[in-house]
Design a protein around this motif. Structure first.
Motif, short mmCIF file in Angstrom:
data_model
loop_
_atom_site.label_atom_id
_atom_site.label_comp_id
_atom_site.label_asym_id
_atom_site.label_seq_id
_atom_site.Cartn_x
_atom_site.Cartn_y
_atom_site.Cartn_z
N LYS A 84 26.19 40.19 34.92
CA LYS A 84 25.46 39.13 35.98
C LYS A 84 26.23 37.76 35.68
O LYS A 84 26.15 36.98 36.57
CB LYS A 84 23.92 39.24 35.37
CG LYS A 84 23.06 40.32 35.99
CD LYS A 84 21.66 40.01 35.40
CE LYS A 84 20.95 40.52 36.60
NZ LYS A 84 19.47 40.62 35.97
N THR A 85 26.61 37.67 34.51
CA THR A 85 27.45 36.20 34.44
C THR A 85 28.53 36.11 35.02
O THR A 85 28.83 35.06 35.57
CB THR A 85 27.72 36.03 32.77
OG1 THR A 85 26.32 36.30 31.98
CG2 THR A 85 28.23 34.87 32.63
N ILE A 86 29.25 37.31 35.26
CA ILE A 86 30.35 37.39 35.95
C ILE A 86 29.86 37.09 37.68
O ILE A 86 30.78 36.32 38.16
CB ILE A 86 31.10 38.64 35.80
CG1 ILE A 86 31.53 38.76 34.49
CG2 ILE A 86 32.58 38.48 36.77
CD1 ILE A 86 32.03 40.14 34.03
N PHE A 122 31.24 34.10 40.10
CA PHE A 122 31.89 34.43 41.65
C PHE A 122 31.03 33.91 42.63
O PHE A 122 31.55 33.44 43.87
CB PHE A 122 32.64 35.78 41.80
CG PHE A 122 33.71 35.99 40.82
CD1 PHE A 122 34.91 35.57 41.48
CD2 PHE A 122 33.65 36.45 39.58
CE1 PHE A 122 36.13 35.72 40.74
CE2 PHE A 122 34.83 36.62 39.04
CZ PHE A 122 35.97 36.38 39.49
N GLN A 123 29.99 33.97 42.77
CA GLN A 123 28.85 33.61 43.63
C GLN A 123 28.98 32.07 43.96
O GLN A 123 29.02 31.70 44.95
CB GLN A 123 27.38 34.11 43.13
CG GLN A 123 27.05 35.38 43.62
CD GLN A 123 25.77 35.77 43.09
OE1 GLN A 123 24.98 35.24 42.25
NE2 GLN A 123 25.14 36.76 43.37
N LYS A 124 29.10 31.51 42.76
CA LYS A 124 29.47 29.88 42.74
C LYS A 124 30.85 29.58 43.78
O LYS A 124 30.83 28.60 44.28
CB LYS A 124 29.50 29.28 41.68
CG LYS A 124 28.09 28.75 41.17
CD LYS A 124 28.23 27.92 39.86
CE LYS A 124 27.08 28.25 38.95
NZ LYS A 124 27.29 28.11 37.60
N ILE A 126 38.58 40.05 32.81
CA ILE A 126 37.35 39.38 31.95
C ILE A 126 37.05 40.53 31.05
O ILE A 126 36.52 40.30 29.95
CB ILE A 126 36.42 39.06 33.07
CG1 ILE A 126 36.93 38.01 33.87
CG2 ILE A 126 34.86 38.80 32.29
CD1 ILE A 126 35.95 37.55 35.07
N ALA A 127 36.74 41.80 31.71
CA ALA A 127 36.55 42.78 30.65
C ALA A 127 37.48 42.95 29.46
O ALA A 127 36.85 43.14 28.29
CB ALA A 127 36.50 44.33 31.62
N GLN A 128 38.47 42.96 29.67
CA GLN A 128 39.58 42.99 28.44
C GLN A 128 39.32 41.71 27.36
O GLN A 128 39.20 42.06 26.20
CB GLN A 128 41.10 42.64 28.78
CG GLN A 128 41.75 44.00 29.72
CD GLN A 128 41.78 45.14 29.10
OE1 GLN A 128 42.01 45.00 27.76
NE2 GLN A 128 41.82 46.18 29.62
N THR A 129 39.00 40.68 28.03
CA THR A 129 38.92 39.57 27.30
C THR A 129 37.66 39.49 26.41
O THR A 129 37.41 39.08 25.32
CB THR A 129 39.09 38.12 28.24
OG1 THR A 129 40.08 38.16 28.98
CG2 THR A 129 39.19 36.86 27.14
N TRP A 130 36.51 39.92 27.11
CA TRP A 130 35.39 40.22 26.61
C TRP A 130 35.01 41.36 25.72
O TRP A 130 33.81 41.46 25.39
CB TRP A 130 34.16 39.73 27.67
CG TRP A 130 34.18 38.47 28.10
CD1 TRP A 130 35.02 37.48 27.95
CD2 TRP A 130 33.41 38.07 29.16
NE1 TRP A 130 34.77 36.28 28.70
CE2 TRP A 130 33.60 36.69 29.49
CE3 TRP A 130 32.42 38.48 29.89
CZ2 TRP A 130 32.96 35.81 30.48
CZ3 TRP A 130 31.31 37.92 30.85
CH2 TRP A 130 31.95 36.43 31.12
N GLY A 173 33.09 31.81 28.86
CA GLY A 173 31.85 31.81 29.79
C GLY A 173 31.00 32.90 29.49
O GLY A 173 29.91 33.30 30.33
N ASP A 174 31.09 33.70 28.33
CA ASP A 174 30.35 35.04 28.22
C ASP A 174 28.94 34.68 27.78
O ASP A 174 29.00 33.79 27.36
CB ASP A 174 30.96 35.83 27.03
CG ASP A 174 30.96 34.86 25.92
OD1 ASP A 174 31.50 33.80 25.68
OD2 ASP A 174 30.54 35.50 24.71
#
Lengths: 269, 973
Positions: B207-209, B213-215, B228-232, B591-592
């Protein structure tokens, strides 16, 4: 040849060489000028073998020991540098191959070699294959010293060096070859029991024929051996040095490197 | 023409590989195999003539003294002549799995002047003799000869062909940018996207992601989502340790709660900050922790795990595990030279019955052999001595073995710091990129299931140690010529992690098509997240590019500019000109959603066994010595080169026959210098089953004791933590973890020993039929100590008959978790050993003074198996006997011989002292207020005699019997 005061040692390395630094340290400790030289530099003629007095092929896993140990580097030396090596040996200069370096010397046919090299190509006459135990083993071995190589002068009758290899079982190509090595005093080291008696596994750690751990060429100038003298260079390398009452500075292997350096000093400098 | 070449030993030459495979098959319970011959197969592609093949065979592939060869002009194997004598099975690597032999063979063939060689593939053919049924063959192929994740049975043999699971030659893939429909997705859809993409992101994170992107008013690309998945991922981001925890715990009768913000910072890092040792040069923020060694050099140390891959493919998993931790050293500061390895494993018992194996798991003995081979292969070929380790066993490691790989490095002190500059080029060095290890980072952040071996096969790979050695050879030259400004390794998450991390502050732009590939057909996302091994990323000032590339070219190592560090604070990725990823660095790294997890700690009550008092403890001691955790690990240790580099001082095996178990190992990394390092590990799974708090405390104590025992000093020791735990989303699992972390703070602080680095591997659970097997929460404490003079080192083997034996420290009735209890019907008990920091610290410091004055002839710490095992080890390692009286030993508790002998209380040692040093030795201990007792004497006769409280011998046995009991269980040779 460039004039130098110090004996010059080339420790040859390539992909997968890994005992180059300690082998270099052992020579430099006795006053040699040591360069660790990548084979690319020899092939591109950026370095010349003729500028050196001693060529050392150290331990390691050149090219990963892929196909079989030492084979690929042996071919490189035999195919591209045979002439340089022939000349080097003819001038009475020294070569030592330890562990992987021994495997290379044997598979290139530089060992056992011939006293008066003819024009024909070097031929492999002996080999080193997978240990009977089927695996890499690091363990200390007692070695009975024989022959009259410059490299082994002044060594104790029985020395104690570690082996660390998976492919160290010495096999001669024929009974004739083995007889020749025995008759000409080319066997420099044999595995033995602690007191010097006939060894059984693991005293002979790999199942070598005639318990052979190291051999020389006919002149004694080229020495190859599976055990690592550079790993018993210092007294504290000994696996039970804390049990010895007398603390010394050197281990059994130091003499070999001292011999090489001294020989060059006497003969060439 | 293409050729197939077969190489085989000549008749009469012993084939050790064939024999070892046959042994393995006997282990499977199949006795019908009478012999196995191994044939090495090479398939050569290219316009090669027959005479050239002849040369290739004779001069390269066959050792003509011991081997014979044959070749045929086709890839297809000749149809096997039906032969009653043997059945043939040919095993080859799957496409895409790295086979280092292929590259070497091509080089070898070109050296022979055969330029037409295009490619080589290899296989092994097993000729299996004997009356073997089809069903047995199936088992042999699956259990002994191959692992279908990386290998397959080659068709056209008598054996059925299997489908090759992975196709790699996908031509003409569209460089078109794929976007993921995220912004309009509901919760169910979001979860599905995460699951199907193997992203292992939870709903809150998805949801955060989505919000981000909605923004932006657009959907993410596949590449952005993967990045993002890798980093988080838990693996890279340590969400559990850095997140928030609501901790509920039982304290006496009351239940208390505590909010923990960032467990790591509030325990482990906090201890280090408060201890504030000036010799800590770089802690927690680099690939490894760095401490001062001497005026010129620094030492770095890192231990990692590679559990999940090792469960699926033990050789490859351990192989790439050790390769990875070595790269950590190479990527610390501006690069360090690796000087030794330490490896610690936890397996299920090797004699576990096949019936008890959960579906989809490999047998523990196979895992163990594979893991040991993997470490042996990589460590030995890199030329790094493996000097120390431990192996533990518990049935709950069956689905999740633990494979800890550690590495120590040395570097000049002026190379400890690094900084990326704007405009620096991004250079990738080393191996090419393939589809290896895709999703390794996210995969290790989830639980394994029966299906793991199918869906995660991409995460399994084989290493190429020689490639890494070449990179190292080039790297140290480039470092010393100051040719780059920063470096990191490609580990989990591949380029995504490495570039993302290095460009965190400045931003980075990468042209993905410039990354050298092993084969065509990788998508831009695959290039970006691939975990192909043996790669490093360098930040290179443009002016130094040419020199840098030359250094690596001279070592035959590929180095390629793939982008630059920009200054835009964005991560911008292009593929053939198209923008495929454009993320703000601060969102990526910060941003997580900070997740809050629930943790509960409630002490469990375990059964305490009732053990009858007995006069004869011989059988008990023999049983303990034969316990898998206690017994000799020589079979493993000998396979590791523990002496390469010539720095060995105290080896893992010591004593008169070099087969006794040393405490810490000691290495002198600078030739000619007397300064050394001591490396040790503390690990005790059974204590943790009772209370993770006292497990962590005991592990710290044990790691320190081992360094003290070789002559070290607490004031120059640094430690590492490594948590391997079950699923931290389950409150009971996390509760134990919190307790262990709290102990880390208390006891590091107490001993004034800083943590300098650490790692965690969570989700070590195995799902089977909706039932989860969790590993016992396990902490490993690794310690490194700096020694001023290696000549003062002490070993654990008795030295001389007539010398006095002292027991140092107090023994308590702390039988909980002891091996003694385990050998009594597997009982655990409750009275787990505690750690008395102030008392023990006094002991440690006094012993350091004694060893530095050479007043101790041998010294051994008491750990698993207690006093009984420590004494036995000291005796049989030296061949010298013992007489000793238990009533002299300082002890508190129910006075029983067995308790005194086998309690595993912390803070204890056995010391051997020359009678002439008696007064000085005792005076020093008395002055330091250390509890000690003169309890016995070293004897010339090979008998081990311990007098019990009743003054009768409770143990009276020959050393040979003790030694045999200790050596036998894991002697697989």
């Amino acid at each position: 040849m460039a004039k130098s005061i110090k004996p010059k040692v080339m420790v040859l390395r390539t992909a997968g060489t890994n005992c180059d630094q300690e082998t270099g340290f052992a020579f430099s400790h006795f006053g040699a000028k040591v360069n660790l030289v990548h084979i690319n530099k020899l092939l591109k003629k950026e370095e010349k073998l003729a500028d050196y007095h001693i060529l050392a092929l150290p331990g390691g896993f050149t090219y990963g020991d892929d196909i079989e140990s030492g084979r690929i580097l042996a071919n490189e030396l035999r195919l591209f540098l045979s002439e340089d090596i022939r000349r080097f040996v003819a001038e009475g200069k020294l070569i030592i191959g330890i562990c992987n370096g021994f495997q290379v010397l044997v598979k290139a046919g530089f060992l056992p070699g011939e006293a008066k090299p003819s024009k024909k190509e070097y031929q492999q006459e002996t080999t080193l294959i997978t240990n009977d135990s089927g695996k890499f083993e690091d363990r200390w071995t007692y070695l009975r010293v024989s022959g009259e190589s410059v490299w082994t002068r002044g060594l104790k009758d029985i020395v104690y060096f570690p082996v660390a290899h998976a492919e160290g079982k010495f096999v001669a190509g024929s009974a004739k070859v083995l007889k020749r090595l025995q008759a000409q005093g080319q066997i420099a080291f044999r595995y033995c029991a602690p007191g010097g008696a006939q060894p059984v596994y693991p005293e002979n750690p790999n199942g070598s024929q005639d318990h052979i751990a190291g051999i020389t060429d006919e002149t004694g100038h080229i020495l190859g051996l599976m055990p690592h003298p550079e790993r018993h260079f210092l007294f504290t390398h000994h696996p039970s040095w804390t049990r010895q009452a007398q603390k010394a500075e050197w281990g059994d292997g130091a003499q070999i490197f001292a011999n090489g350096v001294r020989y060059v000093q006497n003969k060439f400098l | 023409m293409n050729w197939r070449i077969e190489i085989q030993y000549k008749q009469g030459v012993f084939d050790p590989l064939g024999e070892s495979v046959q042994k393995f098959i006997v282990d499977l319970g199949i006795t019908s195999v009478s012999r196995i011959d191994v044939v090495y197969v090479y398939n050569l592609d290219g316009e090669i003539s027959k005479s050239e093949v002849e040369i290739i065979c004779r001069q390269l592939l066959a050792d003509t003294i011991t081997q014979k060869y044959s070749y045929s002009a086709s890839r297809k194997q000749k149809a096997s002549v039906p032969d009653r004598e043997f059945q043939a099975v040919e095993i080859a690597y799957n496409p895409g799995v790295m086979d280092p032999v292929e590259q070497s063979t091509i080089k070898g063939i070109r050296d022979l002047g055969v330029a037409a060689i295009e490619s080589v593939s290899t296989a092994k053919k097993y000729l299996i003799y004997g009356d073997v049924s089809r069903k047995e063959m199936d088992r042999i192929v699956e259990k002994a000869l191959s692992n279908k994740l990386i290998q397959h049975v080659v068709g056209d043999t008598v054996y059925a062909q299997e489908k090759i699971p992975l196709s790699i030659q996908i031509e003409g893939r569209q460089p078109e940018v794929i976007s993921v429909e995220l912004n309009a997705a509901g919760d169910t859809r979001l979860k599905k996207i995460s699951q199907e993409g193997q992203l292992f992101l939870n709903l809150e994170e998805m949801k955060t992601i989505q919000e981000y992107f909605q923004k932006l008013g657009r959907n993410p690309t596949d590449c952005e989502l993967e990045t993002i998945a890798q980093t988080w991922s838990e693996h890279c981001f340590h969400k559990t340790f850095r997140g928030n925890i609501n901790y509920t715990y039982h304290d006496g009768g009351t239940v208390k709660t505590k909010k923990i913000k960032n467990l790591l910072k509030s325990t482990i890092v906090k201890a280090t900050q408060e201890i504030a040792k000036p010799w800590c040069l770089s802690v927690f923020h680099d690939n490894a922790g760095v401490i001062a060694f001497d005026k010129e050099d620094a030492i770095c140390f890192k231990v990692e795990t590679h559990n999940h891959p090792s469960a699926l493919e033990p050789f490859g998993g351990a192989n790439t595990g050790i390769g990875g931790v070595i790269r950590d050293t190479m990527g610390t500061g501006l690069g360090a030279k690796p000087i030794c390895n330490t490896d610690i494993f936890c397996f299920a018992p090797p004699d576990m019955s096949f019936k008890d194996l959960p579906e989809g798991t490999l047998h523990p003995k196979r895992i163990m052999k594979g893991v040991v081979s993997g470490v042996r292969d990589y460590g030995n070929k890199m030329g790094i001595p493996t000097v120390n380790g431990a192996v533990l066993f518990d049935p709950r490691f069956v689905g999740n073995p633990l494979v800890y790989c550690g590495n120590v490095g040395i570097m000049p002190r002026d190379k400890v710091a690094k900084k990326v500059y704007q405009g620096d080029l991004i250079v990738v060095v080393g191996g090419k990129t393939g589809r290896d290890g895709i999703h390794g980072a996210t995969f290790s952040s989830g639980e394994l299931t029966e299906d793991s071996s199918v869906i995660s096969s991409g995460a399994v790979q084989i290493g190429d140690p020689i490639q890494e050695k070449k990179v190292l050879d080039g790297l140290l030259q480039a470092r010393d010529k100051n040719l780059y400004s920063a470096i990191t390794d490609c580990g989990a998450g591949g380029l995504s992690s490495a570039v993302g991390e290095m460009g965190k502050d400045l931003g980075a732009r990468v042209d993905l098509e410039k990354v050298p590939l092993k084969y065509k057909g990788l998508s831009y996302t695959e290039i970006w997240i691939s975990e192909s091994q043996e790669r490093m990323v360098l930040s290179v000032p443009p002016a130094k590019k040419k020199k840098l590339l030359k250094v690596f070219a001279d070592e035959n190592v590929e180095a390629t500019v793939i982008g630059e560090f920009t200054g835009t604070q964005r991560l911008e990725l292009f593929y053939e000109g198209a923008l495929v990823c454009d993320l703000a660095m601060d969102f990526l790294h910060d941003g997580d959603p900070k997740i809050t997890k629930e943790a509960v700690w409630k002490p469990a009550h375990h059964k305490t066994p009732t053990i009858k008092r007995t006069q004869d403890l011989n059988p008990a001691l023999l049983k303990i010595l034969s316990h898998y955790n206690v017994c000799s690990k020589e079979w493993i240790i000998r396979q590791y080169d523990h002496e390469v580099q010539g720095g060995s001082v105290i080896k893992p095996l010591v004593g008169v026959k070099t087969d006794g178990p040393s405490d810490a190992s000691v290495v002198a990394p600078k030739p000619g210098s007397s300064k050394g390092i001591a490396v040790s590990n503390g690990i005790n799974v059974r204590f943790g089953m009772i209370d993770p708090y006292w497990m962590a405390a005991s592990c710290i104590d044990e790691a320190l004791r081992q360094i003290i025992a070789v002559g070290g000093d607490v004031s120059s020791i640094a430690i590492l933590d490594n948590f391997c735990w079950g699923n931290p989303d389950k409150p009971d699992r996390l509760g134990g973890l919190v307790r262990a972390a709290q102990a880390c703070y208390v006891f590091a602080k107490g001993y004034q020993v800083p943590f300098i680095s650490g790692k965690d591997s969570l989700y070590n659970e195995y799902m089977q039929n909706n039932r989860s097997i969790s590993i016992p929460g396990t902490i490993l404490i690794s310690a490194i100590g700096i020694l001023d003079d290696i000549h003062r080192c002490v070993t654990m083997d008795f030295k001389k008959p007539g010398n006095l034996i002292y027991v140092i420290g107090t023994t308590y009735q702390e039988m909980g978790g002891s091996i003694y209890y385990d050998t009594n019907a597997g009982a655990l008990g409750n009275d787990v050993p505690q750690v008395k920091v102030k008392t023990n610290l006094k002991t440690f410091n006094a012993l350091s003074r004694l060893t530095s004055r050479s007043l101790v002839r041998s010294l051994h710490d008491c750990s698993e198996g207690g006093l009984g095992v420590a004494l036995a080890e000291m005796a049989f390692s030296s061949g010298l006997g013992v007489t000793l009286k238990l009533d002299a030993v300082s002890y508190q508790g129910d006075r029983r011989d067995d308790y005194i002998l086998f309690s595993e209380s912390n803070g204890r040692f056995i010391a051997e002292v020359d009678p002439q040093d008696k007064d000085e030795f005792e005076a020093l201990l008395r002055k330091a207020r250390v509890d000690f007792s003169l309890a016995g004497k070293v004897e010339a006769t090979p008998e081990f005699v311990l007098y019990g409280l009743e003054q009768n011998p409770c143990i009276n046995i020959y050393l040979e019997d003790l030694k045999t009991a200790w050596q036998k269980p894991l002697d697989f040779s």
